[in-house]
Design an enzyme around this catalytic site. Structure first.
Site, short mmCIF file in Angstrom:
data_model
loop_
_atom_site.label_atom_id
_atom_site.label_comp_id
_atom_site.label_asym_id
_atom_site.label_seq_id
_atom_site.Cartn_x
_atom_site.Cartn_y
_atom_site.Cartn_z
N CYS A 1 -14.56 2.98 -27.80
CA CYS A 1 -15.90 3.59 -27.85
C CYS A 1 -16.58 3.60 -26.49
O CYS A 1 -17.49 2.81 -26.22
CB CYS A 1 -16.75 2.84 -28.88
SG CYS A 1 -15.96 2.89 -30.47
N GLU A 2 -16.09 4.44 -25.62
CA GLU A 2 -16.67 4.66 -24.29
C GLU A 2 -16.37 6.10 -23.92
O GLU A 2 -15.27 6.59 -24.19
CB GLU A 2 -15.97 3.78 -23.24
CG GLU A 2 -16.21 2.30 -23.35
CD GLU A 2 -17.61 1.87 -22.94
OE1 GLU A 2 -18.27 2.59 -22.16
OE2 GLU A 2 -18.05 0.82 -23.42
N ARG B 1 -6.49 2.93 -15.42
CA ARG B 1 -6.58 3.68 -14.16
C ARG B 1 -7.34 4.99 -14.27
O ARG B 1 -8.15 5.29 -13.39
CB ARG B 1 -5.18 3.88 -13.56
CG ARG B 1 -4.48 2.57 -13.21
CD ARG B 1 -3.17 2.78 -12.48
NE ARG B 1 -3.37 3.35 -11.17
CZ ARG B 1 -3.18 4.61 -10.85
NH1 ARG B 1 -2.72 5.47 -11.75
NH2 ARG B 1 -3.42 5.04 -9.65
N GLY C 1 0.77 -1.24 0.00
CA GLY C 1 0.00 0.00 0.00
C GLY C 1 0.79 1.28 0.00
O GLY C 1 0.20 2.36 -0.18
N GLU D 1 4.23 -6.54 1.56
CA GLU D 1 3.71 -6.87 0.22
C GLU D 1 3.60 -5.63 -0.67
O GLU D 1 2.52 -5.30 -1.14
CB GLU D 1 2.32 -7.52 0.35
CG GLU D 1 2.27 -8.77 1.20
CD GLU D 1 0.84 -9.25 1.48
OE1 GLU D 1 -0.11 -8.52 1.15
OE2 GLU D 1 0.70 -10.35 2.03
N PRO D 2 4.70 -4.94 -0.90
CA PRO D 2 4.59 -3.74 -1.75
C PRO D 2 4.36 -4.12 -3.21
O PRO D 2 4.92 -5.10 -3.69
CB PRO D 2 5.95 -3.07 -1.58
CG PRO D 2 6.89 -4.20 -1.31
CD PRO D 2 6.09 -5.21 -0.50
N TYR E 1 -10.36 4.84 -11.80
CA TYR E 1 -10.15 5.54 -10.53
C TYR E 1 -10.06 7.05 -10.70
O TYR E 1 -9.70 7.73 -9.75
CB TYR E 1 -8.83 5.14 -9.88
CG TYR E 1 -8.56 3.68 -9.71
CD1 TYR E 1 -9.47 2.84 -9.06
CD2 TYR E 1 -7.35 3.14 -10.15
CE1 TYR E 1 -9.17 1.50 -8.87
CE2 TYR E 1 -7.06 1.80 -9.96
CZ TYR E 1 -7.98 0.98 -9.32
OH TYR E 1 -7.67 -0.33 -9.14
C1 LIG Z 1 -2.92 -5.20 -4.02
C2 LIG Z 1 -2.37 -5.79 -2.78
C3 LIG Z 1 -1.09 -5.44 -2.34
C4 LIG Z 1 -0.24 -4.40 -3.02
O1 LIG Z 1 -0.76 -3.12 -2.90
P1 LIG Z 1 0.10 -1.87 -3.42
O2 LIG Z 1 -0.74 -0.72 -3.10
O3 LIG Z 1 0.30 -2.05 -4.86
O4 LIG Z 1 1.38 -1.88 -2.66
C5 LIG Z 1 -0.59 -6.09 -1.24
N1 LIG Z 1 -1.31 -7.03 -0.57
C6 LIG Z 1 -2.55 -7.37 -0.98
C7 LIG Z 1 -3.29 -8.40 -0.22
C8 LIG Z 1 -3.12 -6.77 -2.08
O5 LIG Z 1 -4.35 -7.11 -2.46
#
Ligand SMILES: *Cc1c(COP(=O)(O)O)cnc(C)c1O
Length: 419
Positions: A343-344, A312, A239, A273-274, A316
């Site tokens: 076409c959107e 994106r 995140g 988990e980046p 978003y």
């Molecule tokens: C998408 C996701 C991430 C990575 O998120 P980033 O914002 O890209 O760092 C990590 N863990 C899980 C469970 C996710 O779904």
């Protein structure tokens, strides 16, 4: 973003002019800087030096095998969310013991595959998932290593579509339910509890929500450990945000410091988990201007890249900076939308942007497109997927060929009665 820079008013990736890539590979094309990828991994990983940790690249951000290998070679694990990603991670050379498996909807087939391969950890998100995993593991004569994904109910202060840690989102298990489920899981013969997990959302630009989530997770770990349920891994998800425009996200050092302050010196392994942080600013989408169009005073620049290639902005309302590949300060500037051929009405790459005038045939770079760009793409409007190119100093390599129009129909079958 200094791996994309002008040399003699010509935008380069590292030492390669983007115009050269466009000429040889065509457009639209994703271009990534290998040096940037290496640097991002190094800076993230080294921020946690001194703490037992494993950086598991969240490959849904960009699942190209060359990018995976860049990180895996440097010791990374991988965070996967499907059987397809699991197979790609293994193909990329990832040690199964460095793979964590996240996601709310794992199928029995996917569970089997992951157990067969012997992954590090399943991040489990529901009672029924845990029950099924237990059964599958028992049938295979195994124990499935698990962490429960807790939904800490914190507001990550990001776009609603990428906030995952609020009580109303589909992700994770509420804290009281998670405690209950841990106690249940501790009795299951096919389950081995190895940790606790959370992931509150993406593109986080402030530390407070992460700190709050980690705090809550640590409190839960303490309660469980008092009951004899030992947590060897604390997985705090991904995140960490990046700069698209004028954001000021925490640095990896600030992020690491904040987390370590809360964790103290406990002897657990921290799993991270980046996704976006490692790849987002490594890449651009390079596209060619087709036409300029003006109607009732509104300007449109029509390019050959579109929302199916980079979703994106449509999904978003995301902002991607726009750079001309040939810089010329003498051009007039005006407000325009950058749109693709799809076409959107939502097929835009930029809205009401102050841009230099682009001539048709000119190249345009959409910056910060390395994460959730190619990986989210589709074939909508029967548009073949773009190519992907990795630059290393003065060389570049096609790491994914442009899809061919023939590829689009090769799995289709026409029933006899229509022949
Ligand atoms: C998408 C996701 C991430 C990575 O998120 P980033 O914002 O890209 O760092 C990590 N863990 C899980 C469970 C996710 O779904």
């Amino acid at each position: 973003m200094n791996h994309f820079h002008y040399i003699n008013n010509n935008l380069h990736c590292e030492e390669v002019p983007l115009s050269k890539i466009a000429d040889q590979v065509g457009t639209p094309v994703y271009v990534y800087s290998s040096h940037f990828l290496e640097e991002q991994f190094r800076s993230f990983d080294s921020a946690f030096a001194g703490t037992p940790h494993l950086v598991c690249y969240s490959m849904k951000a960009n699942s190209n095998g060359a990018l995976l290998r860049t990180f895996i070679k440097r010791g990374a694990g991988i965070d996967v969310v499907s059987g397809g990603e699991l197979v790609r991670a293994l193909k990329g050379g990832c040690d199964p013991k460095k793979i964590v498996y996240s996601g709310v909807g794992k199928t029995e087939e996917e569970m089997k595959l992951a157990l067969e391969k012997g992954i590090l950890q399943f991040n489990v998100e529901a009672v029924e998932e845990l029950t099924l995993l237990n059964q599958v593991a028992l049938r295979m004569g195994q124990k499935a290593p698990i962490a429960l994904r807790v939904n800490p109910d914190v507001d990550p202060e990001t776009h609603a579509y990428i906030a995952t840690g609020l009580a109303k989102s589909k992700f994770g298990i509420s804290q009281p339910k998670a405690l209950e489920l841990y106690r249940k899981g501790a009795q299951m013969k096919g389950i081995e509890i190895v940790g606790i997990d959370c992931h509150i959302g993406s593109q986080l630009t402030r530390l407070a929500p992460i700190e709050e989530a980690v705090q809550k997770v640590m409190e839960m770990a303490k309660i469980l450990e008092a009951e004899g349920i030992v947590m060897s891994h604390i997985d705090i998800g991904g995140g960490l945000g990046i700069v698209y425009r004028d954001e000021t996200p925490p640095t990896p050092q600030e992020y690491a410091l904040a987390i370590r302050r809360i964790m103290g010196n406990r002897s657990v392994k921290l799993i991270l988990e980046p996704g976006r942080f490692l790849v987002g600013n490594s890449g651009i989408l390079l596209t060619r201007v087709l036409f300029n169009k003006e109607r009732d005073g509104k300007r449109f620049v029509v390019v050959d890249g579109a929302s199916n290639d980079l979703m994106r902005p449509a999904l978003y309302d995301a902002y991607h900076q726009i750079q001309p590949v040939l810089r010329d300060s003498g051009r007039p500037v005006a407000i325009a939308d950058v749109v693709g051929p799809v076409c959107e009405t939502a097929d835009f790459l930029a809205l009401d942007r102050e841009l230099p005038r682009f001539e048709s045939g000119e190249l345009m770079a959409l910056m910060s497109a390395g994460a959730y760009g190619y990986s989210m793409g589709s074939n909508y409007n029967s548009r073949p997927r773009p190519a992907e190119v990795l630059v290393k100093r003065q060389d570049f390599f096609v790491i994914n060929e442009r899809e061919k129009i023939e590829d689009l129909t090769k799995r289709e079958k026409i029933p006899e009665f229509l022949m």
